[in-house]
Design a protein around this motif. Structure first.
Motif, PDB file in Angstrom:
ATOM      1  N   ASP A   1       7.422   2.880   4.964  1.00  0.00           N
ATOM      2  CA  ASP A   1       8.587   1.949   4.349  1.00  0.00           C
ATOM      3  C   ASP A   1       9.540   1.705   5.673  1.00  0.00           C
ATOM      4  O   ASP A   1       9.304   2.407   6.559  1.00  0.00           O
ATOM      5  CB  ASP A   1       9.297   2.528   3.067  1.00  0.00           C
ATOM      6  CG  ASP A   1       9.861   3.872   3.312  1.00  0.00           C
ATOM      7  OD1 ASP A   1      10.154   4.173   4.602  1.00  0.00           O
ATOM      8  OD2 ASP A   1      10.549   4.117   2.299  1.00  0.00           O
ATOM      9  N   GLU A   2      10.625   0.844   5.277  1.00  0.00           N
ATOM     10  CA  GLU A   2      11.600   0.624   6.421  1.00  0.00           C
ATOM     11  C   GLU A   2      12.343   2.004   6.949  1.00  0.00           C
ATOM     12  O   GLU A   2      12.449   1.937   8.118  1.00  0.00           O
ATOM     13  CB  GLU A   2      12.524  -0.599   6.067  1.00  0.00           C
ATOM     14  CG  GLU A   2      11.790  -1.905   5.911  1.00  0.00           C
ATOM     15  CD  GLU A   2      11.102  -2.493   7.432  1.00  0.00           C
ATOM     16  OE1 GLU A   2      11.527  -2.156   8.538  1.00  0.00           O
ATOM     17  OE2 GLU A   2       9.925  -2.845   7.379  1.00  0.00           O
TER      18      GLU A   2
ATOM     19  N   TYR B   1       0.814  -1.197  -0.118  1.00  0.00           N
ATOM     20  CA  TYR B   1      -0.087   0.163  -0.056  1.00  0.00           C
ATOM     21  C   TYR B   1       0.984   1.139   0.000  1.00  0.00           C
ATOM     22  O   TYR B   1       1.980   1.526   0.505  1.00  0.00           O
ATOM     23  CB  TYR B   1      -0.848   0.177   1.202  1.00  0.00           C
ATOM     24  CG  TYR B   1      -1.918  -1.058   1.269  1.00  0.00           C
ATOM     25  CD1 TYR B   1      -1.628  -2.302   1.984  1.00  0.00           C
ATOM     26  CD2 TYR B   1      -2.957  -1.266   0.580  1.00  0.00           C
ATOM     27  CE1 TYR B   1      -2.697  -3.205   2.174  1.00  0.00           C
ATOM     28  CE2 TYR B   1      -3.625  -2.237   0.430  1.00  0.00           C
ATOM     29  CZ  TYR B   1      -3.567  -3.287   1.407  1.00  0.00           C
ATOM     30  OH  TYR B   1      -4.416  -4.235   1.181  1.00  0.00           O
ATOM     31  N   SER B   2       0.407   2.438  -0.868  1.00  0.00           N
ATOM     32  CA  SER B   2       1.124   3.583  -0.852  1.00  0.00           C
ATOM     33  C   SER B   2       1.339   4.295   0.450  1.00  0.00           C
ATOM     34  O   SER B   2       2.071   4.997   0.594  1.00  0.00           O
ATOM     35  CB  SER B   2       0.656   4.300  -1.944  1.00  0.00           C
ATOM     36  OG  SER B   2      -0.780   4.674  -1.654  1.00  0.00           O
ATOM     37  N   ASP B   3       0.230   4.081   1.306  1.00  0.00           N
ATOM     38  CA  ASP B   3       0.098   4.778   2.536  1.00  0.00           C
ATOM     39  C   ASP B   3       0.818   4.114   3.788  1.00  0.00           C
ATOM     40  O   ASP B   3       1.127   4.857   4.765  1.00  0.00           O
ATOM     41  CB  ASP B   3      -1.323   5.190   2.913  1.00  0.00           C
ATOM     42  CG  ASP B   3      -2.134   4.032   3.187  1.00  0.00           C
ATOM     43  OD1 ASP B   3      -1.719   2.753   2.767  1.00  0.00           O
ATOM     44  OD2 ASP B   3      -3.150   3.865   3.963  1.00  0.00           O
TER      45      ASP B   3
ATOM     46  N   SER C   1      12.902   5.945  11.059  1.00  0.00           N
ATOM     47  CA  SER C   1      12.984   7.385  11.518  1.00  0.00           C
ATOM     48  C   SER C   1      11.656   7.488  12.574  1.00  0.00           C
ATOM     49  O   SER C   1      12.167   8.352  13.721  1.00  0.00           O
ATOM     50  CB  SER C   1      12.511   8.074  10.244  1.00  0.00           C
ATOM     51  OG  SER C   1      12.200   9.574  10.706  1.00  0.00           O
ATOM     52  N   ILE C   2      10.749   6.776  12.548  1.00  0.00           N
ATOM     53  CA  ILE C   2       9.555   7.197  13.707  1.00  0.00           C
ATOM     54  C   ILE C   2      10.088   6.499  14.752  1.00  0.00           C
ATOM     55  O   ILE C   2       9.957   7.182  15.926  1.00  0.00           O
ATOM     56  CB  ILE C   2       8.398   6.478  13.073  1.00  0.00           C
ATOM     57  CG1 ILE C   2       7.908   7.213  11.900  1.00  0.00           C
ATOM     58  CG2 ILE C   2       7.391   6.222  14.290  1.00  0.00           C
ATOM     59  CD1 ILE C   2       6.705   6.606  11.005  1.00  0.00           C
TER      60      ILE C   2
END
Length: 52
Positions: free
Chosen positions: A7-8, A2-4, A13-14
């Motif tokens: 990614d890794e 899914y585009s939303d 970063s989160i």
């Protein structure tokens, strides 16, 4: 995929932001003074233990 969905690299970063925020909050908590009420309770506990 899914585009939303992040990614890794975005997930990493989160996670890093969460880690930094948790460290900051923990460091701030360490700098706080112990409340007087808690100090009083500890003193009472020590006094009771000393009397045994």
């Amino acid at each position: 995929m899914y585009s939303d969905m992040p990614d890794e690299k975005s997930k990493a970063s989160i996670r890093e932001q969460i880690n930094e925020n948790l460290k900051r909050v923990y460091e701030e908590a360490l700098q706080e003074e112990v409340p007087d009420r808690f100090k009083d309770l500890l003193a009472q506990l020590k006094a009771k233990e000393g009397g045994k």
